[in-house]
Design a protein around this motif. Sequence first.
Motif, short mmCIF file in Angstrom:
data_model
loop_
_atom_site.label_atom_id
_atom_site.label_comp_id
_atom_site.label_asym_id
_atom_site.label_seq_id
_atom_site.Cartn_x
_atom_site.Cartn_y
_atom_site.Cartn_z
N ILE A 9 0.88 -1.17 0.00
CA ILE A 9 0.00 0.00 0.00
C ILE A 9 0.92 1.23 0.00
CG2 ILE A 9 -1.89 1.17 1.25
CD1 ILE A 9 -2.69 -1.69 0.92
N GLU A 10 0.75 2.10 -1.00
CA GLU A 10 1.64 3.26 -1.10
C GLU A 10 0.85 4.56 -1.12
OE1 GLU A 10 5.06 2.33 -4.11
OE2 GLU A 10 3.32 1.11 -4.63
N HIS A 11 1.05 5.36 -0.10
CA HIS A 11 0.49 6.72 0.00
C HIS A 11 -1.00 6.76 -0.36
CE1 HIS A 11 4.52 8.02 0.69
NE2 HIS A 11 4.91 7.42 -0.43
N LEU A 12 -1.74 5.86 0.26
CA LEU A 12 -3.17 5.72 -0.08
C LEU A 12 -4.00 6.80 0.62
CD1 LEU A 12 -4.84 3.58 -1.64
CD2 LEU A 12 -5.33 2.56 0.59
N SER A 13 -4.80 7.49 -0.16
CA SER A 13 -5.73 8.47 0.42
C SER A 13 -7.11 8.26 -0.18
CB SER A 13 -5.26 9.91 0.14
OG SER A 13 -4.04 10.13 0.78
N PHE A 14 -8.12 8.55 0.63
CA PHE A 14 -9.50 8.34 0.20
C PHE A 14 -10.38 9.20 1.10
CE2 PHE A 14 -13.58 6.25 0.97
CZ PHE A 14 -14.02 6.06 -0.32
N SER A 15 -11.50 9.71 0.56
CA SER A 15 -12.37 10.54 1.40
C SER A 15 -13.83 10.19 1.26
CB SER A 15 -12.22 12.02 1.03
OG SER A 15 -10.97 12.48 1.47
N TYR A 16 -14.53 10.11 2.41
CA TYR A 16 -15.98 10.23 2.47
C TYR A 16 -16.24 11.69 2.83
CZ TYR A 16 -16.47 5.11 2.84
OH TYR A 16 -16.45 3.76 2.60
N PRO A 17 -17.48 12.15 2.77
CA PRO A 17 -17.71 13.56 3.10
C PRO A 17 -17.16 13.97 4.48
CG PRO A 17 -19.67 12.62 2.11
CD PRO A 17 -18.70 11.49 2.28
N PHE A 19 -14.96 11.95 6.51
CA PHE A 19 -13.86 11.10 6.98
C PHE A 19 -12.84 10.93 5.86
CE2 PHE A 19 -11.80 6.94 6.97
CZ PHE A 19 -11.22 6.93 8.22
N SER A 20 -11.56 10.97 6.24
CA SER A 20 -10.52 10.74 5.23
C SER A 20 -9.51 9.72 5.71
CB SER A 20 -9.75 12.03 4.94
OG SER A 20 -10.61 12.98 4.43
N LYS A 217 -5.41 7.37 9.90
CA LYS A 217 -3.95 7.29 9.70
C LYS A 217 -3.40 6.05 10.42
CE LYS A 217 -3.50 11.72 10.84
NZ LYS A 217 -3.09 12.94 11.34
N ILE A 218 -2.28 5.56 9.91
CA ILE A 218 -1.57 4.52 10.65
C ILE A 218 -0.60 5.24 11.58
CG2 ILE A 218 0.05 2.60 10.47
CD1 ILE A 218 -1.61 1.52 8.36
N ILE A 219 -0.81 5.07 12.87
CA ILE A 219 0.04 5.82 13.78
C ILE A 219 1.17 4.97 14.37
CG2 ILE A 219 -1.76 7.51 14.38
CD1 ILE A 219 -1.53 5.88 17.18
N ALA A 220 1.08 3.67 14.19
CA ALA A 220 2.19 2.79 14.61
C ALA A 220 2.07 1.49 13.84
CB ALA A 220 2.11 2.51 16.11
N ILE A 221 3.20 0.89 13.57
CA ILE A 221 3.19 -0.40 12.88
C ILE A 221 4.44 -1.17 13.31
CG2 ILE A 221 4.36 0.49 10.79
CD1 ILE A 221 2.39 -1.32 9.18
N GLY A 222 4.29 -2.45 13.55
CA GLY A 222 5.45 -3.24 13.95
C GLY A 222 5.04 -4.55 14.59
N LYS A 223 6.00 -5.19 15.20
CA LYS A 223 5.72 -6.45 15.90
C LYS A 223 4.83 -6.14 17.11
CE LYS A 223 9.85 -9.11 14.79
NZ LYS A 223 10.05 -8.49 13.52
N PRO A 224 4.01 -7.12 17.55
CA PRO A 224 3.11 -6.85 18.68
C PRO A 224 3.82 -6.18 19.86
CG PRO A 224 2.59 -8.96 17.74
CD PRO A 224 3.79 -8.47 16.99
N LEU A 225 5.01 -6.65 20.21
CA LEU A 225 5.69 -6.07 21.38
C LEU A 225 6.07 -4.60 21.16
CD1 LEU A 225 8.00 -8.91 22.72
CD2 LEU A 225 6.16 -7.74 23.96
N ASP A 226 6.21 -4.21 19.89
CA ASP A 226 6.61 -2.82 19.61
C ASP A 226 5.42 -1.86 19.64
OD1 ASP A 226 9.19 -3.68 19.24
OD2 ASP A 226 8.90 -4.02 17.08
#
Length: 256
Positions: A9-17, A19-20, A217-226
């Motif tokens: 997934i690369e720089h994906l953006s999408f909008s409802y009236p 919500f974005s 937005k994705i505010i964090a991503i990683g292994k569960p412990l991270d």
Amino acid sequence: MKTETIVKIEHLSFSYPSFSLKDVSFEVRKGSFFGIIGPNGSGKTTLLSLIMKFQKPKSGKITVYGNDVLRLSHKKLAQLIAYIAQDFNPAYDFTVEELVEMGGIPRSPHFFETPVYEEELENTLKTVDLLEYRKRIFSTLSGGQQRRVLIARAIYQNTPIIIADELVNHLDLGQAIKVLDYLKQLTERGKTIIGTFHDITLAAKYCDEIAVMKDGKIIAIGKPLDVVNREILSNVYGVSLNVIRHPDKGYPVILI
Ligand SMILES: Nc1ncnc2c1ncn2[C@@H]1O[C@H](COP(=O)(O)OP(=O)(O)OP(=O)(O)O)[C@@H](O)[C@H]1O
């Protein structure tokens, strides 16, 4: 090593009236169990709907096995990804086995033919404890039994990727663990699973990686412990909680 990128997934953006989804980027590797968590309305279903081509992004790109999803036919996409929606209400009185058999449609070379692989069908129904329910009308089943039919249909679709919105929604703890153990075994054989979760301890136990969403937005991503830690979760869910490590297995466990 699980390194081959299957979904990108690369720089994906999408909008409802009102919500974005904002500049979402991540990669899912072959054979990984990838979880998405986040509060109600944070954009999890919207993100999955874009991967499934139910709607088009405003900008950005989604590739599956290197192919732009917008260029893949629906049939090809259904040969690559089995999708389990959050809610499902069939328009007709289909039986359990008819619904699971529909998972075979993308495997047929012909238009709208439903091939039946009887042994596989029986094994799949056994996996979700529904063999004796095969002739029952779907709408007469309990919420958890209906969910298991949809999980069975996705398994029977026999795709390299399963995407599930609220994977274990409606399942009791025993059934949830049974399904997750089975899917985990499938990932060990190379299948890739992407699922959203509200039960973060289950996500932490089973997922190899977790993306945390908030406000599109994705505010964090990683292994569960991270990512499953007090700071991130308190911020995302707006409640006070603690996280400890499982005494034997080490994965993070939520204390409320
Ligand atoms: N068809 C639609 N039209 C307009 N707004 C929508 C539509 N579908 C969803 N939304 C809005 O987009 C936002 C994100 O919804 P989404 O269903 O992606 O959240 P979610 O993280 O999956 O939530 P949940 O955990 O409750 O399932 C919400 O504010 C929702 O109201």
